[in-house]
Motif scaffolding. Structure first.
Motif, PDB file in Angstrom:
ATOM      1  N   PRO A   1       0.852  -1.202   0.000  1.00 51.57           N
ATOM      2  CA  PRO A   1       0.000   0.000   0.000  1.00 51.57           C
ATOM      3  C   PRO A   1       0.885   1.249   0.000  1.00 51.57           C
ATOM      4  N   SER A   2       0.587   2.190  -0.886  1.00 48.43           N
ATOM      5  CA  SER A   2       1.438   3.383  -1.022  1.00 48.43           C
ATOM      6  C   SER A   2       0.579   4.627  -1.190  1.00 48.43           C
ATOM      7  N   GLN A   3       1.177   5.766  -0.904  1.00 47.83           N
ATOM      8  CA  GLN A   3       0.526   7.037  -1.235  1.00 47.83           C
ATOM      9  C   GLN A   3       0.412   7.143  -2.747  1.00 47.83           C
ATOM     10  N   GLU A   4      -0.647   7.756  -3.238  1.00 45.70           N
ATOM     11  CA  GLU A   4      -0.814   7.968  -4.677  1.00 45.70           C
ATOM     12  C   GLU A   4       0.353   8.821  -5.207  1.00 45.70           C
ATOM     13  N   PRO A   5       0.892   8.445  -6.383  1.00 45.03           N
ATOM     14  CA  PRO A   5       2.087   9.150  -6.897  1.00 45.03           C
ATOM     15  C   PRO A   5       1.955  10.663  -6.962  1.00 45.03           C
ATOM     16  N   LEU A   6       0.815  11.152  -7.454  1.00 43.84           N
ATOM     17  CA  LEU A   6       0.720  12.599  -7.652  1.00 43.84           C
ATOM     18  C   LEU A   6       0.316  13.340  -6.378  1.00 43.84           C
ATOM     19  N   VAL A   7       0.041  12.573  -5.336  1.00 41.81           N
ATOM     20  CA  VAL A   7      -0.153  13.187  -4.013  1.00 41.81           C
ATOM     21  C   VAL A   7       1.202  13.225  -3.318  1.00 41.81           C
ATOM     22  N   ARG A   8       1.874  12.063  -3.344  1.00 42.41           N
ATOM     23  CA  ARG A   8       3.122  11.956  -2.582  1.00 42.41           C
ATOM     24  C   ARG A   8       4.233  12.808  -3.161  1.00 42.41           C
TER      25      ARG A   8
ATOM     26  N   LYS B   1       4.240  15.665  -3.693  1.00 43.67           N
ATOM     27  CA  LYS B   1       4.142  17.021  -3.133  1.00 43.67           C
ATOM     28  C   LYS B   1       4.330  17.028  -1.620  1.00 43.67           C
ATOM     29  N   ASN B   2       4.625  15.871  -1.036  1.00 42.12           N
ATOM     30  CA  ASN B   2       4.887  15.870   0.410  1.00 42.12           C
ATOM     31  C   ASN B   2       6.098  14.991   0.727  1.00 42.12           C
ATOM     32  N   PHE B   3       6.587  15.105   1.953  1.00 43.48           N
ATOM     33  CA  PHE B   3       7.772  14.343   2.350  1.00 43.48           C
ATOM     34  C   PHE B   3       7.415  13.163   3.240  1.00 43.48           C
ATOM     35  N   LYS B   4       6.116  12.819   3.303  1.00 43.67           N
ATOM     36  CA  LYS B   4       5.721  11.673   4.131  1.00 43.67           C
ATOM     37  C   LYS B   4       6.104  10.374   3.445  1.00 43.67           C
ATOM     38  N   GLU B   5       6.189   9.310   4.214  1.00 42.26           N
ATOM     39  CA  GLU B   5       6.660   8.050   3.661  1.00 42.26           C
ATOM     40  C   GLU B   5       5.770   7.584   2.506  1.00 42.26           C
ATOM     41  N   VAL B   6       6.418   7.122   1.434  1.00 46.24           N
ATOM     42  CA  VAL B   6       5.708   6.681   0.235  1.00 46.24           C
ATOM     43  C   VAL B   6       4.980   5.366   0.509  1.00 46.24           C
ATOM     44  N   ALA B   7       5.718   4.371   0.998  1.00 46.17           N
ATOM     45  CA  ALA B   7       5.142   3.049   1.237  1.00 46.17           C
ATOM     46  C   ALA B   7       4.539   3.027   2.630  1.00 46.17           C
ATOM     47  N   LEU B   8       3.328   2.507   2.724  1.00 47.69           N
ATOM     48  CA  LEU B   8       2.617   2.608   3.999  1.00 47.69           C
ATOM     49  C   LEU B   8       2.745   1.350   4.856  1.00 47.69           C
ATOM     50  N   GLY B   9       3.179   0.249   4.267  1.00 45.12           N
ATOM     51  CA  GLY B   9       3.382  -0.973   5.057  1.00 45.12           C
ATOM     52  C   GLY B   9       2.159  -1.888   5.053  1.00 45.12           C
ATOM     53  N   TYR B  10       2.420  -3.195   5.235  1.00 43.54           N
ATOM     54  CA  TYR B  10       1.332  -4.188   5.310  1.00 43.54           C
ATOM     55  C   TYR B  10       0.580  -4.036   6.626  1.00 43.54           C
ATOM     56  N   ASP B  11      -0.713  -4.424   6.609  1.00 41.27           N
ATOM     57  CA  ASP B  11      -1.414  -4.596   7.881  1.00 41.27           C
ATOM     58  C   ASP B  11      -1.222  -6.052   8.319  1.00 41.27           C
ATOM     59  N   GLU B  12      -1.725  -6.397   9.489  1.00 43.07           N
ATOM     60  CA  GLU B  12      -1.458  -7.729  10.040  1.00 43.07           C
ATOM     61  C   GLU B  12      -1.979  -8.834   9.125  1.00 43.07           C
TER      62      GLU B  12
ATOM     63  N   GLY C   1      21.370  11.439   4.019  1.00 42.77           N
ATOM     64  CA  GLY C   1      21.250  11.083   2.609  1.00 42.77           C
ATOM     65  C   GLY C   1      19.883  10.575   2.197  1.00 42.77           C
ATOM     66  N   ILE C   2      19.449   9.491   2.802  1.00 39.51           N
ATOM     67  CA  ILE C   2      18.190   8.872   2.379  1.00 39.51           C
ATOM     68  C   ILE C   2      17.020   9.740   2.838  1.00 39.51           C
ATOM     69  N   PRO C   3      16.154  10.128   1.899  1.00 42.56           N
ATOM     70  CA  PRO C   3      15.109  11.094   2.259  1.00 42.56           C
ATOM     71  C   PRO C   3      14.043  10.524   3.200  1.00 42.56           C
ATOM     72  N   GLU C   4      13.417  11.439   3.886  1.00 42.70           N
ATOM     73  CA  GLU C   4      12.334  11.145   4.821  1.00 42.70           C
ATOM     74  C   GLU C   4      11.254  10.249   4.187  1.00 42.70           C
ATOM     75  N   PHE C   5      10.945  10.490   2.905  1.00 42.02           N
ATOM     76  CA  PHE C   5       9.829   9.752   2.303  1.00 42.02           C
ATOM     77  C   PHE C   5      10.186   8.294   1.988  1.00 42.02           C
ATOM     78  N   ARG C   6      11.473   7.960   2.075  1.00 39.03           N
ATOM     79  CA  ARG C   6      11.868   6.554   1.908  1.00 39.03           C
ATOM     80  C   ARG C   6      12.201   5.930   3.257  1.00 39.03           C
TER      81      ARG C   6
END
Lengths: 280, 464
Positions: free
Chosen positions: B14-21, B23-34, B184-189
């Motif tokens: 699960p990831s943020q939509e490309p054209l939303v992400r 424009k922000n520095f939040k993490e791109v990949a959101l991670g699996y749920d249980e 080096g590695i950005p916040e969104f990764r």
């Protein structure tokens, strides 16, 4: 956290601070610099060491209030702390074996020219100091310079103190009069150092300029502080900050130094507005 | 034993939509749920010969942790990973799994491999969110070790030695620990809060971290050993000065090394309102290079508001050194790829601001020493791109400070520290690993080197 042991305004825009940092004080030599951050959100500010007291374990910094970060720094009080203080960085100024040297300082650059002059004086070198300021109220460290110099020249742009004119006037006269120096060491505004280099070049006198480019990490990682010296890319933080002034591309350095002028102006305005609010 | 899930495809991340992400520095990949993690874990065949483990530089017991995930025993799964990996939440995010563990996965032969990286990340995040148990401090063995640099190599080495009871102090030049993981590695990764938690975990093990300490300047290696009583030193000083192309205009305003651009953005948080560190908010940006760092710089530039961001790379798409996933993410975020293109000059105005990039088209010739087809200029194909910012992402040379200030430490011609397969350098009791030895490589390879050196340091000190 590093304690501000002493704080003193040297003139309306130049501040002196002695910071408790025993390990840095033990190692720092003339010509080296430190990087500090005033607080947890602060910019990393590179400042050349203006002196240190190894006994007490303090390092002296002298800085001009230029932009947001230096404004924040200037608001800190004696007894307070700066968040980070790292050094000594860069290579020390090479002074070994020098017997007769002219030290040419301009403005707040005099703060870093002084420890070089003092180190030379302490090794028995004959020091001629030429210092320049815009006007009388901006003069700093005159007594300190006199104490370590055989010859001393004070210049102001407007003639309000010392002689009227820039530092190249007495330097040019000395050189034209046949004065021989082992080396000329210059520290100050880029344009001044450029003209000092131009003045000594015809006489073939080795001239060293201390560069103070924009920096971030200061440890040889980011590459921001690059300076073109003799057509080669050098990094002030690890290769310098001293370079052969006859080989430095000063025009490029001057343009690069203006990269964030607009940003700094905005930051200054924002800070001033904050101060105004506090006063109101 | 749970029933295997024979779906040939991995569960998508699960990831943020490309054209939303973009424009922000939040993490791109959101991670699996249980539930997704359990289902993905059931895709693992639990092979007896464990090919995936052989592909992992730190030899995580992958089938064992995945089997526990399949049973819903997430905390137990974490304990399995933590036995060999010091930074699971980091590795789950930035390891090139496709060429390591997942590249060796049996399921990958007839479909997609098990999402090992995604599962590792899930387990590490689960642990961070749920565990409150304080780390068990190991019994001190009374021996002091210094670690220089707090990047992936240093942190791994420090963690492994601390677990063995060593009194470890990590010296970091910057004001915050983490090395390339923070500058080096950005916040969104890789969110910096994750790195901080991993560092806090090491502190809980008893590791001391001294920031603002440039070893080589404030203290030398010799002083650490002679005056401060460190019996061994590990050098994980990382990559150093950025390379440039040597073309005209590289001193202009608006030309950055990727290191500078990323450091301003990530370490100094120039993207946040209120940061004192300035960054150029350019409109059209050209990033020169095709590695992960180039992708990071390009994606940062987009997020900082650039309308157009180009990747300029002299070979073709097949040769891009960046991870496939990073390239795909960049494309989704509307980064424009100008391949088989090489800059020849940076164009500037009278005030030395960047106005464009003059490039030449390339074609691929015979394979070169690296085995990749050598790019050759196409005569007369020069053209200009209009840009106001150029970011050079061409790799780095090792940091010169330690070399300059440590007599007797052997280095390669370009400055990389010489170390054997166990990390041993030419100086007694001094070990090294990571980019400082190999030149720019990956986080996990640096971690592997830190791990190997920790073992060698332990053996060295035991035999003394």
């Amino acid at each position: 956290m590093f304690e501000i042991v002493r704080k003193e305004a040297l003139n309306p825009t130049v501040m002196r601070m002695d910071i408790k940092a025993p390990l840095v004080a033990k190692k720092a030599k003339a010509g080296q610099f430190v990087i500090l951050r005033a607080d947890e959100r602060g910019e990393r500010i590179p400042l050349t060491v203006a002196g240190c007291d190894r006994e007490v374990g303090t390092v002296t910094i002298i800085f001009q209030i230029v932009g947001g970060a230096t404004m924040t720094l200037a608001t800190l009080k004696e007894g307070g702390c700066v968040a980070d203080f790292v050094g000594p960085l860069g290579t020390p100024t090479h002074i070994e074996g020098l017997k007769k040297v002219a030290v040419v300082g301009g403005g707040v650059g005099c703060a870093i020219a002084l420890p070089v002059a003092r180190a030379l004086h302490e090794q028995g070198c004959e020091v001629t100091s030429i210092v320049g300021f815009r006007s009388r109220d901006l003069v700093i460290l005159e007594d300190e310079f006199r104490a370590v110099s055989k010859h001393f020249y004070m210049m102001t742009d407007d003639g309000s103190y010392g002689e009227k004119g820039n530092v190249c006037v007495p330097l040019g006269k000395l050189l034209a009069g046949g004065e021989q120096f082992d080396e000329v060491i210059t520290i100050g505004p880029l344009v001044m150092m450029k003209f000092v280099a131009a003045a000594t070049k015809p006489y073939g006198i080795k001239t060293v300029a201390s560069m103070n480019p924009i920096m971030i990490d200061g440890t040889g990682m980011c590459g921001c502080c690059r300076v073109t010296v003799g057509g080669e890319m050098k990094f002030a933080c690890v290769d310098g900050p001293d370079f052969d002034a006859h080989l430095i591309d000063f025009d490029e350095a001057m343009k690069r130094s203006r990269t964030y002028v607009e940003f700094e102006a905005k930051a200054r305005e924002k800070h001033c507005n904050l101060f105004k609010k506090e006063v109101e | 034993m749970p029933k295997f899930n024979m779906d040939p495809k991995k569960h998508p991340m699960p990831s943020q939509e490309p054209l939303v992400r973009n424009k922000n520095f939040k993490e791109v990949a959101l991670g699996y749920d249980e539930a997704t993690a359990v289902e993905e874990a059931k895709r693992c065949l639990n092979c007896k010969n464990k090919p995936c483990v052989a592909g992992c530089p730190v030899a995580v017991d992958i089938p064992a942790f995945i089997a526990l995930v399949a049973e819903g025993k997430f905390e137990e799964a974490y304990e399995v990973i933590a036995r060999t990996s010091s930074l699971p939440a980091v590795c789950g995010r930035v390891c090139p799994q496709e060429t390591q563990c997942e590249g060796k996965c049996t399921r990958g032969i007839k479909g997609e491999p098990v999402g090992i990286g995604r599962l590792e990340r899930f387990v590490a995040d689960y642990h961070m969110a749920h565990s409150s148990a304080p780390a068990k401090k190991p019994q001190p063995n009374g021996h002091k070790v210094a670690v220089v640099g707090s990047g992936p190599a240093g942190l791994t080495c420090a963690g492994d030695l601390a677990k063995l009871g060593y009194d470890v102090t990590v010296f970091e030049a910057l004001h915050v620990a983490g090395g390339v993981l923070v500058y080096g590695i950005p916040e969104f990764r890789l969110p910096k809060a994750i790195v901080q938690k991993e560092v806090d975990g090491l502190k809980a093990l008893g590791v001391k971290i001294e920031t603002d300490s440039v070893i080589g300047r404030v203290l030398t290696i010799e002083e650490l050993k002679e005056e401060y009583g460190f019996e061994a030193v590990f050098l994980g000083t990382g990559a150093g000065l950025p390379r440039f192309m040597g073309i005209r205009g590289e001193g202009a305003k608006g030309v950055f090394s990727a290191n500078e651009y990323l450091t301003r953005t990530n370490l100094m948080k120039a993207y946040e309102e209120g940061s004192e560190t300035p960054i150029l908010h350019a409109k059209k940006v050209a990033v020169v290079g095709g590695g992960n760092v180039a992708m990071d710089a390009a994606r940062c530039a987009k997020r900082l508001g650039a309308e157009t961001v180009y990747i300029v790379y002299r070979r073709s798409e097949a040769e891009l050194p960046a991870r496939r996933e990073e390239v795909e993410h960049a494309k989704e975020e509307e980064i424009v790829f100008r391949l088989l293109t090489n800059p020849v000059e940076i164009l500037t105005d009278a005030d030395d601001n960047v106005t464009g990039l003059r490039c030449i088209r390339m074609e691929l010739g015979e394979p070169d020493a690296s085995g990749r087809r050598r790019p050759v200029e196409v005569a007369g194909s020069e053209f200009e791109m209009e840009v106001d910012c150029v970011i050079m992402a061409l790799g780095t040379s090792p940091n010169p400070l330690i070399k300059q200030t440590t007599p007797g430490l052997a280095t390669q011609r370009r400055g990389e520290i010489v170390a054997d397969e166990n990390g041993k350098t030419s100086l007694d009791g001094v070990y090294a690993g990571g980019d400082a030895v190999t030149g720019a490589a990956t986080v996990i390879l640096a971690m592997g080197a830190g791990k190997t050196a920790a073992k060698a340091i332990d053996e060295y000190l035991r035999s003394k």
